[in-house]
Write a protein that holds these residues in place. Sequence first.
Motif, mmCIF file in Angstrom:
data_model
loop_
_atom_site.group_PDB
_atom_site.id
_atom_site.type_symbol
_atom_site.label_atom_id
_atom_site.label_comp_id
_atom_site.label_asym_id
_atom_site.label_seq_id
_atom_site.Cartn_x
_atom_site.Cartn_y
_atom_site.Cartn_z
ATOM 1 N N ARG A 115 -14.830 32.272 14.317
ATOM 2 C CA ARG A 115 -14.482 33.265 13.301
ATOM 3 C C ARG A 115 -13.205 33.953 13.732
ATOM 4 N N SER A 116 -12.421 34.364 12.742
ATOM 5 C CA SER A 116 -11.187 35.054 13.075
ATOM 6 C C SER A 116 -10.801 35.932 11.895
ATOM 7 N N THR A 117 -9.598 36.492 11.920
ATOM 8 C CA THR A 117 -9.126 37.251 10.764
ATOM 9 C C THR A 117 -7.785 36.682 10.317
ATOM 10 N N CYS A 118 -7.514 36.824 9.034
ATOM 11 C CA CYS A 118 -6.270 36.297 8.483
ATOM 12 C C CYS A 118 -5.095 37.122 9.014
ATOM 13 N N PRO A 119 -4.035 36.485 9.533
ATOM 14 C CA PRO A 119 -2.874 37.235 10.038
ATOM 15 C C PRO A 119 -2.117 37.959 8.914
ATOM 16 N N HIS A 120 -2.354 37.565 7.661
ATOM 17 C CA HIS A 120 -1.627 38.194 6.548
ATOM 18 C C HIS A 120 -2.408 39.350 5.935
ATOM 19 N N CYS A 121 -3.735 39.121 5.678
ATOM 20 C CA CYS A 121 -4.499 40.138 4.934
ATOM 21 C C CYS A 121 -5.630 40.729 5.766
ATOM 22 N N SER A 122 -5.814 40.261 7.005
ATOM 23 C CA SER A 122 -6.867 40.741 7.906
ATOM 24 C C SER A 122 -8.283 40.482 7.404
ATOM 25 N N GLY A 123 -8.423 39.684 6.343
ATOM 26 C CA GLY A 123 -9.763 39.320 5.864
ATOM 27 C C GLY A 123 -10.452 38.387 6.852
ATOM 28 N N GLU A 124 -11.796 38.380 6.790
ATOM 29 C CA GLU A 124 -12.540 37.525 7.733
ATOM 30 C C GLU A 124 -12.350 36.037 7.396
ATOM 31 N N ILE A 125 -12.131 35.243 8.446
ATOM 32 C CA ILE A 125 -11.970 33.796 8.280
ATOM 33 C C ILE A 125 -13.092 33.104 9.056
ATOM 34 N N LEU A 126 -13.752 32.166 8.404
ATOM 35 C CA LEU A 126 -14.753 31.333 9.087
ATOM 36 C C LEU A 126 -14.103 29.984 9.400
ATOM 37 N N SER A 127 -14.529 29.372 10.497
ATOM 38 C CA SER A 127 -13.919 28.082 10.877
ATOM 39 C C SER A 127 -14.090 27.046 9.762
ATOM 40 N N THR A 128 -15.167 27.185 8.970
ATOM 41 C CA THR A 128 -15.388 26.205 7.902
ATOM 42 C C THR A 128 -14.471 26.454 6.687
ATOM 43 N N ASP A 129 -13.749 27.610 6.667
ATOM 44 C CA ASP A 129 -12.782 27.836 5.585
ATOM 45 C C ASP A 129 -11.605 26.856 5.683
ATOM 46 N N ILE A 130 -11.405 26.294 6.877
ATOM 47 C CA ILE A 130 -10.283 25.371 7.087
ATOM 48 C C ILE A 130 -10.344 24.193 6.120
ATOM 49 N N ILE A 131 -11.577 23.737 5.836
ATOM 50 C CA ILE A 131 -11.706 22.543 4.993
ATOM 51 C C ILE A 131 -11.249 22.816 3.565
ATOM 52 N N ARG B 250 -2.638 32.956 1.309
ATOM 53 C CA ARG B 250 -1.430 32.478 2.000
ATOM 54 C C ARG B 250 -1.774 31.420 3.046
ATOM 55 N N GLN B 251 -0.770 30.708 3.481
ATOM 56 C CA GLN B 251 -0.958 29.606 4.426
ATOM 57 C C GLN B 251 -1.161 30.150 5.844
ATOM 58 N N ILE B 252 -2.164 29.614 6.545
ATOM 59 C CA ILE B 252 -2.416 29.990 7.943
ATOM 60 C C ILE B 252 -2.164 28.753 8.790
ATOM 61 N N GLU B 253 -1.412 28.909 9.856
ATOM 62 C CA GLU B 253 -0.943 27.732 10.602
ATOM 63 C C GLU B 253 -2.014 27.012 11.405
ATOM 64 N N GLY B 254 -3.217 27.572 11.445
ATOM 65 C CA GLY B 254 -4.291 26.922 12.213
ATOM 66 C C GLY B 254 -4.977 27.934 13.098
ATOM 67 N N LEU B 255 -6.281 27.736 13.349
ATOM 68 C CA LEU B 255 -7.015 28.646 14.238
ATOM 69 C C LEU B 255 -6.848 28.178 15.679
ATOM 70 N N PRO B 256 -6.828 29.128 16.626
ATOM 71 C CA PRO B 256 -6.743 28.743 18.047
ATOM 72 C C PRO B 256 -7.952 27.906 18.457
ATOM 73 N N TYR B 257 -7.766 27.050 19.439
ATOM 74 C CA TYR B 257 -8.774 26.114 19.942
ATOM 75 C C TYR B 257 -10.163 26.748 20.029
ATOM 76 N N ASN B 258 -11.136 26.068 19.452
ATOM 77 C CA ASN B 258 -12.553 26.422 19.589
ATOM 78 C C ASN B 258 -12.982 27.719 18.905
ATOM 79 N N THR B 259 -12.138 28.271 18.031
ATOM 80 C CA THR B 259 -12.483 29.519 17.339
ATOM 81 C C THR B 259 -13.557 29.281 16.277
#
Length: 449
Positions: A196-212, A185-194
Amino acid sequence: MYQGETASKLGHLDVLKSDHVKRLIEEFESLKANDSNVDDLSTWNTVEHKASPFKLIYCVDGSIASLIGLGPIKKELAFVKTALFVLDESSLDTIDKKYPHPLQMKKLMENSANLHATVFPLKNIRLKDNSLYDSVRRIIFDSFNDPSQDGHIYETYKWLIYKKWDSQKNNLSPAFQCPHLSCLRQIEGLPYNTDRSTCPHCSGEILSTDIIGFHMEMNEFAAPDSLATSYMLLHETISLFSAIRYFWENDKVQLNHILFIKDGPLSLRSQYSKLVPNIRAFLKFSKDQNYPVYLIGQEKTGAFDEFFQTIEKHIEPKELNQKFSSYKVLTHKYIRESVQCAPFRENEYGLKTNYGEKVLVKVDSKTAIVLNIPPYEYKTNLDDDYMNYPQANDLIGVERIIEGLHSLVTVKYKNALLPIVLANGVASLSSYPSASVLKLFAFDRLNIK
Ligand SMILES: [Zn+2]
């Protein structure tokens, strides 16, 4: 058709016997060189040759070597190498401009390149305890953090995605697709300087490089060759911006004396184009702050180069002793009508993917090159003068860049800029270490026969 199989001659005869094919061939006529290839010479500008205004030249290039293992299960991996290379303009005086000697060139390259290398599993190889899909995601994150580069690449990547030149320090990253295959699903963007984070929809791990969005090229079991190419192109772009960022943060005044060169167009295609708005925003911001960045890309192949090589003999300078260059900035209308030979469409050329515009430059009587130069500001079809955009004064430093270009060309390499020739040499994986050495290295360690 199987590889190596030759088409049967009978097959050819069938085609030649076809009345339909015969009729078509009779109707074909070849275009004469002069039919469509004389350009309106009044649209060309000239620039006197001067000493180069640049003291330093940064140039980036990369290469790839894909390897396929022998055996019942086809194992495939790809090495990627990029090189950021810096050249002191005055050191060019020490080499023979006409016919540079390879040893002189080698001396110029010593200790002046920043190298990065990585390797991707593409088929039937993966990191321990990871699927191939997650292996590639992790490798991209780790490769951006390559310790040999002291974190400069990753910091520059974050600088671009979070627009860190902006003093507000609260920009979200560009929006992106969740990499987890069960979500996407679409994620609106990671907060400044993040990082690693988690997906707001599925809680899976997100790496900043996944944005690309490299994961959008893969499926669960395999990654295509194009993934390595995409990584290389993106890494080249970020490497070049790591040099730009260094001067921006430490010594902005120097930017006036530096030319940044990318081998290839200034563009990022498909999902990778989400970095383009941020790159454009920085280039505009730097000019607004009176520290413009002088940046070019050279397109050595493709439609624009082919087009230019068919018309360049009509363009001045035509004699060796003429000490000027001429150039033409291609408007989007011209690109559609003369280069692509398609009717002008409202859908703007390179609207989402390009951060440079096309400029044809006849540097001297023997050198005709296609450059990309960033505009100060992109115009869209909502702007009045959009049909004839861009013009020379829309591009950042076009004449300043062109007045010194003659010092970077040599008759030894046709239509080439010396810094790119040097960067090609540093970045090349095909020359050293040779692809076969890489194969031994990789497959021995992996115990792959
Ligand atoms: Zn998700």
